[in-house]
Design a protein around this motif. Structure first.
Motif: not given
Length: 125
Positions: A55-59, A61, A104, A121, A123-124
């Protein structure tokens, strides 16, 4: 000379064992600080067929193993995962899966990492 050849063979065997055990023959992951061995072990230790590896903050995985259906099996797993969060699948374009919810849009992409594993991948949410 025979002693030198024997030492060389033992060193090659040790090197091959290290490469195999640590899965160094797999391509690098697009996430920081995670080895191929850790990612695969995470999937193998999970009861789920799809496991989150980063969890890289934006995506988000995920990693999954493909079956006889190939990449379609990964697509189906992504659809189930995202639908559980209330998103509706709209279309697939290339490796992208497009979902909608309340006006959205959410995009998930799949990528064959090896012949056996697929990286996902998303998107959050």
């Amino acid at each position: 000379m025979k002693k030198l050849a024997m030492i060389f063979c033992v060193l090659i065997a040790i090197f091959a064992a290290v490469v195999y055990v640590n899965k160094l023959y797999y391509p690098p992951l697009p996430v920081e600080g995670l080895s191929a061995k850790e990612a695969i072990d995470s999937l193998n230790d999970s009861d789920s067929k799809l496991t989150q590896i980063e969890d890289d903050g934006e995506f988000l995985w995920y990693l999954t193993r493909v079956d006889d259906k190939g990449i379609e099996s990964a697509d189906d797993k992504v659809k189930q995962l995202v639908a559980a969060k209330g998103w509706s699948f709209k279309e697939k374009d290339g490796s992208g899966l497009f979902f909608e919810k309340d006006g959205e849009r959410l995009i998930a992409t799949t990528q064959m990492w090896t012949g056996e594993y697929v990286l996902i991948q998303v998107m959050k949410f």
